[in-house]
Design an enzyme around this catalytic site. Sequence first.
Site, PDB file in Angstrom:
ATOM      1  N   CYS A 105      34.965  34.975  40.741  1.00  0.00           N
ATOM      2  CA  CYS A 105      34.693  36.400  40.973  1.00  0.00           C
ATOM      3  C   CYS A 105      35.946  37.242  40.762  1.00  0.00           C
ATOM      4  O   CYS A 105      35.856  38.462  40.635  1.00  0.00           O
ATOM      5  CB  CYS A 105      34.063  36.643  42.342  1.00  0.00           C
ATOM      6  SG  CYS A 105      35.118  36.245  43.742  1.00  0.00           S
ATOM      7  N   CYS A 165      35.985  50.247  41.578  1.00  0.00           N
ATOM      8  CA  CYS A 165      35.051  49.386  40.838  1.00  0.00           C
ATOM      9  C   CYS A 165      34.098  50.212  39.974  1.00  0.00           C
ATOM     10  O   CYS A 165      33.682  49.751  38.906  1.00  0.00           O
ATOM     11  CB  CYS A 165      34.219  48.530  41.788  1.00  0.00           C
ATOM     12  SG  CYS A 165      35.149  47.261  42.651  1.00  0.00           S
ATOM     13  N   CYS A 184      31.597  40.778  38.646  1.00  0.00           N
ATOM     14  CA  CYS A 184      31.718  39.694  39.637  1.00  0.00           C
ATOM     15  C   CYS A 184      30.343  39.272  40.123  1.00  0.00           C
ATOM     16  O   CYS A 184      30.092  38.074  40.316  1.00  0.00           O
ATOM     17  CB  CYS A 184      32.615  40.105  40.787  1.00  0.00           C
ATOM     18  SG  CYS A 184      32.117  41.599  41.654  1.00  0.00           S
ATOM     19  N   CYS A 230      29.442  35.309  39.257  1.00  0.00           N
ATOM     20  CA  CYS A 230      29.514  34.260  40.288  1.00  0.00           C
ATOM     21  C   CYS A 230      28.599  33.106  39.875  1.00  0.00           C
ATOM     22  O   CYS A 230      27.419  33.318  39.616  1.00  0.00           O
ATOM     23  CB  CYS A 230      29.085  34.827  41.647  1.00  0.00           C
ATOM     24  SG  CYS A 230      28.953  33.523  42.900  1.00  0.00           S
ATOM     25  N   CYS A 260      37.129  39.782  36.866  1.00  0.00           N
ATOM     26  CA  CYS A 260      37.313  41.160  37.349  1.00  0.00           C
ATOM     27  C   CYS A 260      38.332  41.873  36.447  1.00  0.00           C
ATOM     28  O   CYS A 260      39.503  41.492  36.409  1.00  0.00           O
ATOM     29  CB  CYS A 260      37.812  41.096  38.794  1.00  0.00           C
ATOM     30  SG  CYS A 260      38.407  42.668  39.436  1.00  0.00           S
ATOM     31  N   CYS A 267      31.128  48.903  37.416  1.00  0.00           N
ATOM     32  CA  CYS A 267      31.349  47.503  36.999  1.00  0.00           C
ATOM     33  C   CYS A 267      30.622  46.552  37.949  1.00  0.00           C
ATOM     34  O   CYS A 267      30.625  46.753  39.161  1.00  0.00           O
ATOM     35  CB  CYS A 267      32.846  47.186  37.002  1.00  0.00           C
ATOM     36  SG  CYS A 267      33.218  45.468  36.582  1.00  0.00           S
ATOM     37  N   ASP A 302      46.078  34.949  57.617  1.00  0.00           N
ATOM     38  CA  ASP A 302      45.003  33.984  57.468  1.00  0.00           C
ATOM     39  C   ASP A 302      44.757  33.248  58.788  1.00  0.00           C
ATOM     40  O   ASP A 302      44.520  32.048  58.815  1.00  0.00           O
ATOM     41  CB  ASP A 302      45.319  32.988  56.353  1.00  0.00           C
ATOM     42  CG  ASP A 302      44.038  32.422  55.757  1.00  0.00           C
ATOM     43  OD1 ASP A 302      43.007  33.110  55.796  1.00  0.00           O
ATOM     44  OD2 ASP A 302      44.065  31.269  55.283  1.00  0.00           O
ATOM     45  N   CYS A 308      37.424  28.701  44.576  1.00  0.00           N
ATOM     46  CA  CYS A 308      36.751  29.139  43.347  1.00  0.00           C
ATOM     47  C   CYS A 308      37.326  30.501  42.995  1.00  0.00           C
ATOM     48  O   CYS A 308      37.436  31.368  43.862  1.00  0.00           O
ATOM     49  CB  CYS A 308      35.248  29.245  43.562  1.00  0.00           C
ATOM     50  SG  CYS A 308      34.381  29.913  42.112  1.00  0.00           S
TER      51      CYS A 308
END
Length: 340
Positions: free
Chosen positions: A233, A178, A184, A188, A237, A181, A123, A230
């Site tokens: 999303c 995915c 998300c 959102c 899933c 699908c 990060d 948040c």
Amino acid sequence: MAALTALVQPFGVTHTGVAAADVLQRAREALHHRIDTGLTDGMQFTFKNPERSTDPRQAVQGAQSVFVAARPYLLPDEPSPGGMCARVGRYAWLDHYAPLREALWTVARQLRNDGFKAVAYADDNSIVDREVAHRAGIGWFGKNANLLLPGAGSWFVLGCVVTTAPLPTAAAPVDDGCGTCRRCLDGCPTGAILEPGVIDAGRCLAWVLQKPGIIPEHLRAAVGDRIYGCDDCQSVCPPTVRLGPRVPAPVPQEAVRAWMPVLELLEGSDHEVLHQWGRWYLADRDPRWVRRNALVVLGNIGDASDARVQRVLADYRAHADPVLRVHAVWASERLGLEAR
Ligand code: B12
């Protein structure tokens, strides 16, 4: 490679992989594209210097490999303690980066002992973590832009060690999981996922709550009870919800911070706010941004008949800081309280 993986497991790392230390061309183009189209909304991070954050060899001269590690951060659900409490994003309930960095530095030290250069990042603005993890064969890019690990979902923090050691790289990237699908995109709360893998930061509540300044009025109701981060999303899933592994025990339960009492925060001193929540990303280490968020949450979930709520809002409507005044006026109006 197996020996390096064994070094990180005691720190809760469950997945590892290796990528070649080549330029992350796709990420470089994506960073420039987001900057050019205004989707970064003032974010710096990896966007500040795309040529650097997409080139492991600028991080470590002569780098050959990038050792990548993923550590799960999903903890058991924490019910709200009641009262007026604001929700914290799951990745921030505990400091998950600290054990990840310890794990990565253990590897870096080993590689240095073996005569190589090695630097650990997690990060950090020096490298685009998800792209390098994708190349290391750890997971696929979900439509929500998060990296999903096969059989495990996306509740993971990521980090890496850039090194001159020639480590065996991943045979192939993980296939897309995915399919058709699109939960998300539809889930959102602000429609911030413009197309698969593309986030409009100006609408992503994770950035809205971090960005300094006034929160745009049209987004304040969507903030709901969130004060930092948040999860929507990811919490819509299917593989992430179904498969997410828990953080390996033991977890220091007293250190888990899933909820933040809004009134205490608004009444507390700057010192108290920074002491309790200082490990969050706060622009300029300034507690006013958490207070601003708390005022929006209060406007969304506050009990207008509560005398303490009325007093706190009245105090903030008269606050010396105009940014806080604006949000206090909004919250008061939303609760039907006198806003003058
Ligand atoms: C800036 C940043 C943010 C910004 C912008 C997010 C973003 N999407 O770029 C904000 C503040 C909004 C944010 C929010 C969050 N973040 Co953040 N963030 C970062 C940071 C510092 C840089 C990310 C970056 O460079 N993005 C650049 C853009 C260009 O990348 P991208 O959106 O991922 O784009 C890629 C895809 O589009 C993909 N792609 C290309 N073509 C296609 C086609 C298809 C079909 C698809 C699906 C994808 C795809 O390639 C692009 C380039 O790699 C990293 C740490 C780091 N140093 O890397 C953490 C990081 C990405 N964040 C992380 C987390 C945990 C979060 C949150 C979940 C936190 C929260 N709960 O609030 C949210 C998730 C929001 C989301 N859905 O992305 C983790 C993600 C872990 C994971 N498993 O994926 C990271 C890696 C931190 C870490 N080291 O663990 N974040």
